[in-house]
Enzyme design. Structure first.
Site, PDB file in Angstrom:
ATOM      1  N   HIS A 114       0.802  -1.230   0.000  1.00 38.42           N
ATOM      2  CA  HIS A 114       0.000   0.000   0.000  1.00 38.42           C
ATOM      3  C   HIS A 114       0.840   1.287   0.000  1.00 38.42           C
ATOM      4  CE1 HIS A 114      -3.565  -2.320   0.238  1.00 38.42           C
ATOM      5  NE2 HIS A 114      -3.708  -2.418   1.536  1.00 38.42           N
ATOM      6  N   HIS A 185      -9.618   2.509   0.476  1.00 37.04           N
ATOM      7  CA  HIS A 185      -9.612   1.385   1.416  1.00 37.04           C
ATOM      8  C   HIS A 185     -10.691   1.535   2.499  1.00 37.04           C
ATOM      9  CE1 HIS A 185      -8.063  -2.037   3.490  1.00 37.04           C
ATOM     10  NE2 HIS A 185      -6.913  -2.055   2.840  1.00 37.04           N
ATOM     11  N   GLU A 320     -11.584  -3.285  -2.962  1.00 40.77           N
ATOM     12  CA  GLU A 320     -10.600  -2.298  -3.418  1.00 40.77           C
ATOM     13  C   GLU A 320     -10.369  -2.472  -4.913  1.00 40.77           C
ATOM     14  OE1 GLU A 320      -7.206  -2.997  -0.571  1.00 40.77           O
ATOM     15  OE2 GLU A 320      -8.809  -4.139   0.343  1.00 40.77           O
TER      16      GLU A 320
END
Ligand code: BGC
Length: 353
Positions: A114, A185, A320
């Protein structure tokens, strides 16, 4: 019985006002007839989405901290956030472009997750709010940040386009070739709390990308038929989640990328989920080619959420929209390369009814 007042579920402005790295964080609202969305410029993130349930009562369908200090104290910074520069994992934090190898920050075992430690979710973004149903967050990411090449300008625009619809538009530019993969997210619970295992889920995909033990794609695109990953017809999230299956064991549940049936650059319907108690349904539409289903397997009750609740095991799910994880190291996957001077565009729409 009269419907509950929305103020009982709205986060408070004063709980989001701090100075962080010399910049002011605060809370913003966008609204239309059916939805109220609360957002903060800390991580360009969604804090709350309030929609009416089957009895007309307002339900906050977002699981996450309810104050900026709880966001800052959480053991990860992804709740509701904009994730980048590369959403999900890159094996060993390494990729090559034009024969040059780049080493990214390692923050998940031996891998990069991420966008690394200074990812987009940790930035305090600039804000423009043109009207009460739309808001734009803007940030820059300098050349070399967390190891990524190129100075980047990134814009995330949240718009309540029609009744029940929250659209997210991503626009980005780089001055050097780089890999780029951005997502949101948000942790959803359509009942407003409790286990998500009785939510009904349908995913409009026939294949997913299996992973290794450290959740890096093996490179295979595997058919979901006759596996616990088959959501091609509506199924309870919890129905097959505890089956003896190597892939489920690796993710402690679902933590996998589905391959969407995308025909062009327009929106495709990716998923539909219904809350068993509230009757609230969400549909996810996207221009992306993949979508991560994450069933809240790493929620361990260690973080403080709204109303003083805890982030208990599988009390939220994430959908996502994304390029496939680790695609820089899998030439057969759709490319996430963003060329210098080119504009990156991506759109995702959440429709509630
Ligand atoms: C990842 C999970 C990770 C979670 C953290 C998901 O996108 O796929 O592996 O634990 O984010 O919130």
């Amino acid at each position: 019985m009269a419907a509950k007042d929305i103020s009982t579920v709205l986060p408070l402005l004063e709980d989001f006002t701090v100075l962080l790295n010399g910049k002011q964080t605060t809370l913003y609202f966008i609204r239309n007839n059916t939805i109220t969305v609360a957002l903060t410029n800390y991580g360009a993130r969604v804090v709350s989405i309030i929609v009416p349930d089957k009895n007309g009562n307002p339900v906050d369908v977002v699981v996450g901290p309810g104050t900026i200090s709880d966001f800052l104290q959480a053991d990860h910074s992804y709740f509701g956030a904009t994730i980048g520069r590369y959403a999900n994992r890159i094996a060993n934090g390494k990729f090559s472009i034009n024969n040059k190898t780049y080493q990214l920050a390692i923050n998940n075992g031996e891998n990069h997750l991420h966008g690394g430690v200074g990812g987009l979710q940790t930035k305090v973004w600039d804000v423009v709010q043109p009207n009460q149903s739309s808001i734009e967050f803007i940030c820059t990411s300098p050349d070399g940040e967390d190891g990524y090449p190129g100075n980047m300008n990134i814009k995330v625009i949240y718009t309540l386009s029609n009744d029940g619809e929250l659209e997210i538009n991503y626009v980005a530019k780089t001055d050097k070739d780089t890999f780029f993969n951005i997502t949101n997210h948000t942790y959803f619970n359509l009942n407003g709390g409790g286990s998500i295992e009785n939510h009904t889920l349908q995913i409009f995909a026939n294949q997913f990308t299996p992973v290794t033990k450290s959740l890096i794609p093996t490179g295979e695109c595997k058919a979901i038929a006759n596996t616990p990953f088959d959501f091609s017809k509506p199924v309870l999230i919890g129905e097959q989640i505890n089956e003896a299956d190597e892939q489920l064991a690796y993710g402690y549940g679902y933590d996998h990328n589905y391959i969407l049936q995308k025909e062009n650059n327009n929106f495709c319907l990716a998923a539909e989920v219904k809350g068993d108690v509230s009757g609230i349904t969400i549909q996810v539409h996207t221009t992306e080619s993949g979508m991560q289903l994450y069933s809240g397997n790493c929620m361990k009750g260690t973080n403080t959420m709204k109303q003083g609740t805890k982030d208990d095991f599988r009390t939220a799910f994430c959908l996502e929209t994304q390029h496939y994880p680790d695609s820089p190291n899998h030439p057969a996957f759709p490319s996430a390369l963003l060329k210098a001077g080119k504009t990156f565009l991506s759109r995702t729409k959440f429709i509630f009814f």
